[in-house]
Write an enzyme that holds these catalytic residues in place. Structure first.
Site, PDB file in Angstrom:
ATOM      1  N   CYS A  54     -22.808  -3.217   7.229  1.00  0.00           N
ATOM      2  CA  CYS A  54     -22.535  -3.792   5.909  1.00  0.00           C
ATOM      3  C   CYS A  54     -22.562  -2.651   4.888  1.00  0.00           C
ATOM      4  CB  CYS A  54     -23.504  -4.927   5.569  1.00  0.00           C
ATOM      5  SG  CYS A  54     -25.210  -4.426   5.261  1.00  0.00           S
ATOM      6  N   THR A  55     -22.855  -2.961   3.653  1.00  0.00           N
ATOM      7  CA  THR A  55     -22.794  -1.943   2.603  1.00  0.00           C
ATOM      8  C   THR A  55     -24.070  -1.105   2.547  1.00  0.00           C
ATOM      9  OG1 THR A  55     -21.337  -3.393   1.319  1.00  0.00           O
ATOM     10  CG2 THR A  55     -22.338  -1.545   0.152  1.00  0.00           C
ATOM     11  N   GLY A  56     -25.190  -1.734   2.203  1.00  0.00           N
ATOM     12  CA  GLY A  56     -26.432  -0.990   1.997  1.00  0.00           C
ATOM     13  C   GLY A  56     -27.443  -1.094   3.115  1.00  0.00           C
ATOM     14  N   ASN A  57     -27.139  -1.898   4.134  1.00  0.00           N
ATOM     15  CA  ASN A  57     -28.019  -2.089   5.297  1.00  0.00           C
ATOM     16  C   ASN A  57     -29.386  -2.632   4.888  1.00  0.00           C
ATOM     17  OD1 ASN A  57     -29.548  -0.125   7.892  1.00  0.00           O
ATOM     18  ND2 ASN A  57     -28.432  -2.018   8.180  1.00  0.00           N
ATOM     19  N   THR A  58     -29.379  -3.557   3.892  1.00  0.00           N
ATOM     20  CA  THR A  58     -30.634  -4.196   3.494  1.00  0.00           C
ATOM     21  C   THR A  58     -30.565  -5.725   3.542  1.00  0.00           C
ATOM     22  OG1 THR A  58     -30.042  -4.142   1.142  1.00  0.00           O
ATOM     23  CG2 THR A  58     -31.372  -2.292   1.988  1.00  0.00           C
ATOM     24  N   CYS A  59     -29.380  -6.290   3.717  1.00  0.00           N
ATOM     25  CA  CYS A  59     -29.243  -7.754   3.717  1.00  0.00           C
ATOM     26  C   CYS A  59     -28.543  -8.261   4.980  1.00  0.00           C
ATOM     27  CB  CYS A  59     -28.456  -8.238   2.497  1.00  0.00           C
ATOM     28  SG  CYS A  59     -29.169  -7.780   0.910  1.00  0.00           S
ATOM     29  N   ARG A  60     -27.216  -8.238   4.971  1.00  0.00           N
ATOM     30  CA  ARG A  60     -26.447  -8.868   6.040  1.00  0.00           C
ATOM     31  C   ARG A  60     -26.601  -8.206   7.390  1.00  0.00           C
ATOM     32  NH1 ARG A  60     -20.924  -8.650   2.816  1.00  0.00           N
ATOM     33  NH2 ARG A  60     -22.003  -6.776   2.154  1.00  0.00           N
ATOM     34  N   ASP A  63     -21.804 -11.418   0.520  1.00  0.00           N
ATOM     35  CA  ASP A  63     -22.980 -10.578   0.298  1.00  0.00           C
ATOM     36  C   ASP A  63     -23.968 -11.318  -0.602  1.00  0.00           C
ATOM     37  OD1 ASP A  63     -24.813  -8.566  -0.067  1.00  0.00           O
ATOM     38  OD2 ASP A  63     -23.388  -7.117  -0.871  1.00  0.00           O
TER      39      ASP A  63
END
Length: 145
Positions: free
Chosen positions: A8-14, A117
């Site tokens: 994903c984008t920041g590797n903190t959620c999805r 997101d």
């Protein structure tokens, strides 16, 4: 052993939620990791992501990691959360085109290729994303077998 990388984008959620969901299914023949296209190394998963995982009985220690060539080479299958993540990978690593898919694409969803997101959103948004990821991962597992 099948090696799956969620991106994903920041590797903190999805992607960490997807990683935790798949790991929780305890499939011995699958190894799973996650990374982010624009991640800062070492961040914890977001508070809501951790809460949703915990509420669903999933323990997952996570530290974010930036997507690297090593991760790309390690993976047999790269599943992204959006079509823009997929395109960013293909622009930088065009040789891996046969193993990069959006999670929805790989799972057979043809309507909208992106998992929304929840970053910065409510706990309810994270719960909805968790349910969507769990369902998509179940479909992906069916395809892997």
């Amino acid at each position: 052993m099948q090696r799956i990388l969620f991106v994903c984008t920041g590797n903190t959620c999805r992607s960490p939620m997807a990683e935790a969901i798949l790991k929780n299914k305890q499939m011995d023949e699958i190894e799973v990791r996650s990374a982010g296209i624009y991640a800062a190394n070492g961040n914890e998963a977001s508070a809501h992501a951790k809460k949703v995982l915990e509420d669903n009985g999933i323990a997952h220690k996570h530290r974010s990691s930036l997507l690297t060539r090593d991760e790309i080479d390690w993976a047999d299958l790269i599943l992204t959360m959006t079509s823009s993540h997929k395109m960013a990978i293909l622009q930088q690593y065009p040789q891996v085109g046969t193993k990069v898919f959006t999670l929805k694409e790989y799972s057979g969803e043809s309507f909208n290729p992106d998992v929304v997101d929840p970053y910065g959103g409510s706990l309810a948004m994270y719960e909805q994303t968790f349910r969507e990821l769990d369902e998509l991962i179940d479909k992906a597992i069916g395809k892997l077998k």
